[in-house]
Design a protein around this motif. Sequence first.
Motif, mmCIF file in Angstrom:
data_model
loop_
_atom_site.group_PDB
_atom_site.id
_atom_site.type_symbol
_atom_site.label_atom_id
_atom_site.label_comp_id
_atom_site.label_asym_id
_atom_site.label_seq_id
_atom_site.Cartn_x
_atom_site.Cartn_y
_atom_site.Cartn_z
ATOM 1 N N ARG A 50 0.743 -1.090 -0.073
ATOM 2 C CA ARG A 50 -0.036 0.145 0.045
ATOM 3 C C ARG A 50 0.945 1.261 0.175
ATOM 4 N N PHE A 51 1.693 1.397 1.098
ATOM 5 C CA PHE A 51 2.765 2.534 0.912
ATOM 6 C C PHE A 51 4.020 2.075 0.592
ATOM 7 N N ALA A 52 4.224 1.262 -0.377
ATOM 8 C CA ALA A 52 5.593 0.858 -0.805
ATOM 9 C C ALA A 52 6.696 1.780 -0.931
ATOM 10 N N GLY A 53 6.183 3.183 -1.396
ATOM 11 C CA GLY A 53 7.182 4.179 -1.855
ATOM 12 C C GLY A 53 7.396 5.084 -0.620
ATOM 13 N N SER A 54 6.809 4.780 0.538
ATOM 14 C CA SER A 54 7.143 5.671 1.663
ATOM 15 C C SER A 54 7.935 4.930 2.728
ATOM 16 N N PRO A 55 8.876 5.493 3.121
ATOM 17 C CA PRO A 55 9.820 4.846 3.893
ATOM 18 C C PRO A 55 9.459 4.687 5.456
ATOM 19 N N VAL A 56 8.483 5.560 5.935
ATOM 20 C CA VAL A 56 7.586 5.301 7.132
ATOM 21 C C VAL A 56 6.030 5.299 6.839
ATOM 22 N N PRO A 100 6.420 15.179 2.550
ATOM 23 C CA PRO A 100 5.288 14.552 2.003
ATOM 24 C C PRO A 100 4.383 13.612 2.669
ATOM 25 N N VAL A 101 3.407 13.758 2.873
ATOM 26 C CA VAL A 101 2.417 12.619 3.235
ATOM 27 C C VAL A 101 1.349 11.856 2.226
ATOM 28 N N VAL A 116 -1.182 6.517 6.878
ATOM 29 C CA VAL A 116 -0.582 7.464 5.785
ATOM 30 C C VAL A 116 0.771 7.075 5.854
ATOM 31 N N GLY A 117 1.419 7.419 4.372
ATOM 32 C CA GLY A 117 2.779 7.125 4.348
ATOM 33 C C GLY A 117 3.459 8.587 4.403
ATOM 34 N N VAL A 118 4.727 8.450 5.012
ATOM 35 C CA VAL A 118 5.555 9.534 5.464
ATOM 36 C C VAL A 118 6.966 9.632 4.809
ATOM 37 N N ASP A 119 7.328 10.481 3.999
ATOM 38 C CA ASP A 119 8.627 10.706 3.426
ATOM 39 C C ASP A 119 9.584 11.743 4.286
ATOM 40 N N GLY A 138 9.955 -0.553 7.618
ATOM 41 C CA GLY A 138 10.657 -1.896 6.856
ATOM 42 C C GLY A 138 9.523 -2.907 6.485
ATOM 43 N N ASP A 139 9.584 -4.056 6.880
ATOM 44 C CA ASP A 139 8.668 -4.771 6.557
ATOM 45 C C ASP A 139 7.357 -4.723 7.270
#
Length: 716
Positions: A50-56, A100-101, A116-119, A138-139
Amino acid sequence: MLTIALAGLRTRWTTLIGTFVALALGVGLVAAMGLGLASTLDAPDRAPQRFAGSPVVVMGDDTLTVRVRRGPSTAEVSRTLAHPHPVDIELLRDLRTLGPVARDDEGRARGGPDAVGVDAPVAEVRRVVGDRALVLTGDDRRRADPATERDAEGLMTVNALLGTAGGITAFVSVFVVASTFAFAVALRRREFGLLRTAGATPGQLRRLLLAEAAVVGTLASAAGCALGRRAAPLLAGLLVDEGMAPSWFTVRQAAWPLHAAFWTGLAVAFAGVWAASRRAGRIGPAEALREADIDTDVLVPVRRLLGFALLAGAAFLMAKSLVTDPSALLKRKTYTTQPMVLITAAALLAPLLVRPLARLVRLPGATGMLVRANTAASLRRTAAVAAPVLITVALAGSVTGSAMTVTAAKAAEAREHTRADLVVTGEELKVRPVHGATLSASASTALYVREEGTALITSRARAVDDAKALAEVERLPVVAGDIRDLDDRSIVVNEEWEQHTVGSTVRVWLGDGRPAALRIAAVLALGTGNNGAYVTRANAPAAPVDRIGVRLSPGANRAAVAARLRDTGGTVRTTGQWLATTHPRTSAQTRLGLAVILGIALVYTALALANTMLMAGSVRSSELNALRLAGATRPRVLAVVAGETLCAVGLGALLGLAVTAVNLAGLGAALASLSAPVAVSVPWQLIGGAAGVCAAVAVGAALLPRAVRRRSAMGP
């Protein structure tokens, strides 16, 4: 001894081919299912989607953790919340100051997104979030994927199905192999008598039979393991196609399922021949020769004792469940496995019942007299045919009948518990008053209660707007208290709860994880398990309304009320339509599981019947030729053979129906004790079909040797 065993197998391979096939098939099924089980236990870790592009990933808290007692110490137990906490607007604003969120609509919680994904750097995100939400890296980011929970549930379903099917396979294969070996040994009594006369000791006879079993078991188990390795990927594909397993599920090769299957097959072979070898070793030379053509002492004391012990055990298990926990009999695991005890007892005691039942059969003419006499006299052959038929009919009737009965009882219970004229369903309904109707809006939620300090129990519940409207629209099975007394500080529970006394206080955790102490306003009968708890909407504010029950006032216009209800944004149905669409019915997973179980039983029964009749036909030439010399025509001889076979199949089917009747009667008693509708369903078509297949296979195998001999006698 091994040399003699190998020589004997070369000359008698036709009598053991059925045993070899049955054992190889059983080992193959156990191996395939074991590989499937191993794959569910060691499933590969999937990358976050789902948020593969976000590190957190920042995710609202979705877990309730409670400490419970575990012996002298304590441990933490977790449950997934029915209403996870959202990432609220204030937290979103703070996260946007870091970077970016990323948001999406794949998962939502009331009051904001569920995640949400957070960069941004992890340390900065943790500092800003604090204890307001979960920070995943991570995983661990997989926790935010809605598919993660669905996949886990799918793997659990596959695990339960394969485990049950593997157990059924082992159960049926033991019966088939044991009965085949026992019948083969019985047909070789003259041979054993000659060996005893020639000086063979009982121990040598036992070792001879065990050596034969070792050879057949080893070869069949090896073939079964090879078959299982090839069948396992096909099984995984079937589970995926049926929607039971996740789309990515594949079988991963592992060594331990193959080892377990191989040694299980070898153990089954030894277990199947052990009792027969001991019986063969106990008889003396003269006794063996004297009994060569007469069936006496078929039910040995050990078998009789074990049969009656299992019969008593089956009665005890059913009585114990009825007294202590009747609802257990309604669970699939119980009604799938518990009948095995009674089936085993009936199969062991079948020879004791053959002669009395055969004497009750009245068939016309000389052919009928011969059929009746031969059926009663040839106890071993009759019992060897009846036993696998008994297993198949009993499984079809007990397991499928239990599933149908539970489903019918739940459907009848749903009909009894509603007074509504119309029902509106949807995901987030907008509730507005409608002139000429009483509306009872409710939302699906859950409650968590710690029972006896040792377990955290999840209870399905519904949150209602108005208790008085609920009492008018629903006909709940109240056994104590009054449903109309439900308010924001109280709860309605059922009899399954540890604390279910009206007026007492029960401590629970609500669907969003908040603790609450609620007074019990009313208690419901347990029923089939669908009578959950009730709270008010104040105790489940995050639960969206998903159902509205509507009771029309006298003289109200149904069409006009239905038209106004469409403004809620949901689907409007009559109560009958709603029940027909949503009432409990057998799930696709349950249907597939039943099909696997019955398919295994039917295949094994066909193998056992064919093998038994072919073995019996190979030694009946002198008997049937004597009948021809006495004046019987060839059609009459064939009629006698077919009649005996059908009589044995009929006896097996009758015993299977008796086992089915006992199991379904126990289930009906359980429903009655739970104050649930008793709607016992018997799958007559399935039982008739199974018995018909058994009869066709048995008669065909019985007549085949005679047809082959006739063609051989006619020559080219």
